[in-house]
Scaffold this active site. Structure first.
Site, PDB file in Angstrom:
ATOM      1  N   GLU A 105       0.818  -1.224   0.000  1.00 38.40           N
ATOM      2  CA  GLU A 105       0.000   0.000   0.000  1.00 38.40           C
ATOM      3  C   GLU A 105       0.840   1.258   0.000  1.00 38.40           C
ATOM      4  OE1 GLU A 105      -3.075   0.274   2.935  1.00 38.40           O
ATOM      5  OE2 GLU A 105      -3.504  -1.876   2.784  1.00 38.40           O
ATOM      6  N   GLU A 140       9.723  -1.089   1.764  1.00 39.23           N
ATOM      7  CA  GLU A 140      10.708  -2.142   1.527  1.00 39.23           C
ATOM      8  C   GLU A 140      11.671  -2.218   2.701  1.00 39.23           C
ATOM      9  OE1 GLU A 140      13.525  -1.570  -1.589  1.00 39.23           O
ATOM     10  OE2 GLU A 140      13.551   0.600  -1.375  1.00 39.23           O
TER      11      GLU A 140
END
Lengths: 230, 230
Positions: A117, A121
């Site tokens: 969303e 990372e």
DNA sequence: AATAAAAAGTGTAAAAGATACACTCATTAT
DNA sequence: ATAATGAGTGTATCTTTTACACTTTTTATT
């Protein structure tokens, strides 16, 4: 309030205030940090820490917990203030004063579906990519603060699952301290702390023989507050 | 900047940002801190730390140096950030986010005539009076941070005159660490650090026999960065 | 069924660092 | 001349930290 008292405040400028979160997790023998590749303006495409602006009704700590909840699904996360950054040009878009906090989470428990969303990372703190603003400095400062803290305070357990093997615990310490630790010496020190308890369970995943699972007993720790591990 | 990017900032509230200075000095075998009894509104009559509001063109560190210059006449003072305080009600007059810094000064060198102007007073950190806002907490946190730092970093010399006797240095450590230190052990540790140098001068004020004056050689210290004293 | 492979588990001795401890020295005031 | 004051100095003991190697248990392979 008197007129004078009102002026005391009113004569001064106001600033945007933000929080930036260095969210640490431990996986694959790495201390990792959660970044986002921004898919929105400003600075679209840049990598940054997860952060947010302080809102009117909340303290900095509440703002951090809000940001953490939104991005990990977790509440009541262990965190610690790292410092406040105020260089004039730190955010080229506007004058923003930002306070950095590090947070420790267990990657197994958090909601990884949220990653997509907000384009998050996980990266290893050993080889950080190029990161926007002064966020690299924040991460390094947080990492150093964690390194200093972990030997004298049982914060590292926040990075592990509720039960863990001694090998896992040792690897965590080796990675955060940046040095190898002798297995027998490490276990000797662990065994002196009664609040690191054998659960009786055996982990059969990571070895053929199987390794005892331990867990950190916070209540027992609170009685002594004596912790030393390196 | 795009419209979106502008909104990124504009949708958020702004806050007064302040700095509060825990100005430490060492005198009469006490770690002292500089307070002001406010002779202006708001909170006239209350005791507070010395502080000021962040201005548009300056960083927090610059704001601190400004406050320090105004109240001590000194520039380039050693300082360290302690933390940022943001509780909603910490300043009952308005929402103010404040970052605390401690500073270390040598009381002999500063401009004590300024004291009267702003109604300043030095108090011992051992028995603090009642202090407004969250400033007591700031002082305690700063004192603890200094205590942790002083054993591994040569910051204590900022509290002493440029040349000092070993007895003075030892008393400083005893007061900040809050425990007596064995004289021979202390001197043994000092003598291992070549950057704490005998000046050749003798102080005849504090003893009949006279005591060698030493000084901290920063250049030599920078070559090794090995400091340990307790 | 035997064997190899992999990680778990365990104790002791040496070295380094920290602590405890008491007297002499140099000077000044009486 | 003497007493008083703080300066200055070395060693022995204890504590902590470090270095170090083999056996055990289980599973996978042959």
């Amino acid at each position: 309030m008197t007129q004078k008292a009102r002026e005391y405040y009113k004569d001064n400028p106001q600033f945007y205030v933000a929080v930036d979160c260095i969210i640490f997790a431990f996986e694959n023998d790495e201390l990792q940090v959660l970044l986002q590749q921004r898919n929105f303006e400003p600075f679209r495409g840049e990598k940054t820490l997860l952060g947010g602006f302080l809102q009117a009704g909340e303290s900095l700590e509440e703002a951090v917990q809000r940001v953490l909840r939104i991005h990990t699904g977790l509440t009541n996360i262990y965190m610690e203030q790292v410092g406040t950054f105020s260089a004039l040009d730190r955010d080229p878009g506007a004058r923003v004063i930002s306070t950095a906090y590090y947070a420790l989470i267990n990657k197994n428990l958090y909601d990884s579906t949220l990653l997509k969303e907000y384009n998050g990372e996980w990266v290893s703190t050993n080889h950080l990519p190029s990161i926007h603003f002064d966020h690299t400095k924040m991460i390094e400062q947080a990492r150093e603060q964690l390194r200093r803290k972990i030997s004298f305070s049982p914060v590292g357990f926040n990075l592990l699952p509720p039960s863990f093997t001694l090998a896992q615990l040792q690897r965590l310490y080796e990675v955060i301290l940046g040095q190898e630790i002798d297995k027998r010496n490490f276990r000797k020190r662990v065994s002196e702390m009664q609040f690191i308890e054998k659960t009786g369970m055996i982990d059969k995943v990571s070895s053929r023989r199987g390794a005892s699972l331990f867990h950190f007993n916070m209540e027992k720790y609170n009685m002594t507050h004596e912790f030393k591990l390196k």
